[in-house]
Design an enzyme around this catalytic site. Structure first.
Site, PDB file in Angstrom:
ATOM      1  CG  HIS A  14      88.881  69.583 -11.588  1.00 19.35           C
ATOM      2  ND1 HIS A  14      88.196  70.698 -12.386  1.00 19.35           N
ATOM      3  CD2 HIS A  14      88.339  69.852 -10.513  1.00 19.35           C
ATOM      4  CE1 HIS A  14      87.783  71.263 -11.764  1.00 19.35           C
ATOM      5  NE2 HIS A  14      87.656  71.083 -10.473  1.00 19.35           N
ATOM      6  CG  HIS A  16      88.257  70.529  -5.288  1.00 19.09           C
ATOM      7  ND1 HIS A  16      89.014  71.486  -5.482  1.00 19.09           N
ATOM      8  CD2 HIS A  16      87.440  70.482  -6.495  1.00 19.09           C
ATOM      9  CE1 HIS A  16      88.825  72.347  -6.355  1.00 19.09           C
ATOM     10  NE2 HIS A  16      87.937  71.755  -7.246  1.00 19.09           N
ATOM     11  CG  HIS A 194      88.152  75.909 -10.342  1.00 21.01           C
ATOM     12  ND1 HIS A 194      89.266  75.126  -9.967  1.00 21.01           N
ATOM     13  CD2 HIS A 194      87.263  75.121  -9.817  1.00 21.01           C
ATOM     14  CE1 HIS A 194      88.850  74.008  -9.320  1.00 21.01           C
ATOM     15  NE2 HIS A 194      87.921  73.844  -9.159  1.00 21.01           N
ATOM     16  CD  GLU A 197      82.305  75.396 -11.313  1.00 18.85           C
ATOM     17  OE1 GLU A 197      81.699  74.318 -10.907  1.00 18.85           O
ATOM     18  OE2 GLU A 197      83.352  75.833 -10.791  1.00 18.85           O
ATOM     19  CG  ASP A 275      84.580  69.623  -9.402  1.00 20.28           C
ATOM     20  OD1 ASP A 275      85.502  69.965  -8.551  1.00 20.28           O
ATOM     21  OD2 ASP A 275      83.806  70.218  -9.965  1.00 20.28           O
ATOM     22  CG  ASP A 276      83.960  69.158  -5.145  1.00 16.19           C
ATOM     23  OD1 ASP A 276      85.085  68.994  -4.324  1.00 16.19           O
ATOM     24  OD2 ASP A 276      83.794  69.986  -6.100  1.00 16.19           O
TER      25      ASP A 276
END
Length: 331
Positions: A14, A16, A194, A197, A275-276
């Site tokens: 996961h 991005h 997603h 969340e 994630d980020d």
């Protein structure tokens, strides 16, 4: 423990790629492309990374993308991430990207795909980091736009390992995107989304039922529904949990309050991811280390979670077997 975590063979499912754009990279690319940023310097931009929720994060996230204009930009963005990931002991990455956010700014789809393709190729050759590509659709945009993007990407469909669904969850249920996910299914592309969340368990159920996904990104709010917990336990559907992301976006006030330990105790198939990472406190080692500190994880728990990620990543079976063997031998 951090040295051991760094050496632990890991897969990141996961991630991005636009969320790996660091403040210093933003300013470097802004200078290269003649883009003016609304901050004096990288330090001032970093200081702005205080988020109240997903929406406040997304505003800065999409603003940062404005510096990504050329094939070279996407290549440099991805290679910088791959180098950091390799230093973190990441051996494989399922890399997501948001083509709609770039095409809508006038960036050629070919430049996005080809920049990422070359970086992935070079990362495999130079860093021994394999990767898979997930084309994500932005759920806060019209479903017709997702379909248009999917069709426009047809020349590169053979480069994709899956399609995904991301961005603002609440008010944009999975059912909105049934048609484009059915189109992907028809040509044999796996689907991820997603869900759970910021949205409740019904978003997870919708992703499973309406979109026929093989993996849920996040999924933490599934723990609010006992029937759904049992379903996920029985099917062993992978859940790509992002602990520091949940903390930075105020999903929990303290990581010790996260329900990740309860997910593992319930027998759910959980792996952890960054994630980020440019926005949420760093990469895979930071996420593992945070879990060790918050939940008192031992090495075997870390090894189990890492194995889950390798087992459920999009990669050739020969690569999977090699990484699982490497993990089993890791002391």
């Amino acid at each position: 423990m951090n040295d051991w975590l760094t050496g632990l063979p890991k897969a990141e499912l996961h991630l991005h790629i636009e969320g790996t754009l660091t403040p210093h990279q933003q300013f470097a690319l802004a200078t290269r492309n003649g883009v003016t940023l609304p901050y004096d310097d990288a330090e001032a931009l970093q200081a702005a990374y205080e988020f109240d929720d997903l929406s406040s994060f997304l505003a800065l996230y999409y603003q940062g993308m404005n510096v990504l204009l050329t094939r070279a930009d996407f290549y440099d963005l991805a290679m910088a991430y791959f180098e950091r990931a390799a230093a973190d002991g990441v051996r494989h990455v399922d890399l997501s990207f948001d083509p709609q956010a770039h095409v809508s700014r006038g960036v050629a789809l070919a430049d996005v795909f080809e920049g990422l393709r070359q970086a992935r190729q070079d990362a495999a050759a130079r860093l021994d980091v394999s990767s898979a590509l997930i084309m994500s659709f932005m759920r806060d945009r019209d479903a017709d736009d997702a379909m248009t993007t999917f069709k426009a990407a047809a020349p590169w469909h053979h480069h994709l390992s899956a399609i995904g669904l991301d961005s603002a969850e609440v008010g944009n249920p999975p059912e909105k995107f049934t048609a484009v996910f059915e189109r992907a299914r028809a040509i044999g592309l796996p689907r991820v989304a997603h869900a759970g969340e910021e949205g409740g368990p019904e978003y997870v159920r919708g992703a499973l039922d309406a979109l026929d996904v093989c993996r849920i990104d996040h999924g933490v709010r599934a723990m609010e529904d006992d029937t759904l917990i049992e379903r996920l336990r029985t099917t062993q559907t992978p859940l790509t949990v992002c602990p520091l992301s949940n903390l930075y976006l105020k999903g929990v006030a303290d990581l010790a309050d996260h329900n990740l330990p309860l997910m593992l105790e319930a027998g759910l198939n959980v792996n952890i991811n960054s994630d980020d990472p440019a926005y949420f406190g760093g990469g895979m080692v930071n996420n593992f280390a945070a879990c060790v500190a918050a939940f008192d994880w031992d090495r075997e728990t870390c090894r189990t979670v890492a194995a889950n990620g390798i087992r459920d990543a999009f990669m050739p079976e020969s690569r999977r077997a090699a990484l699982l063997l490497e993990l089993a031998r890791y002391e």
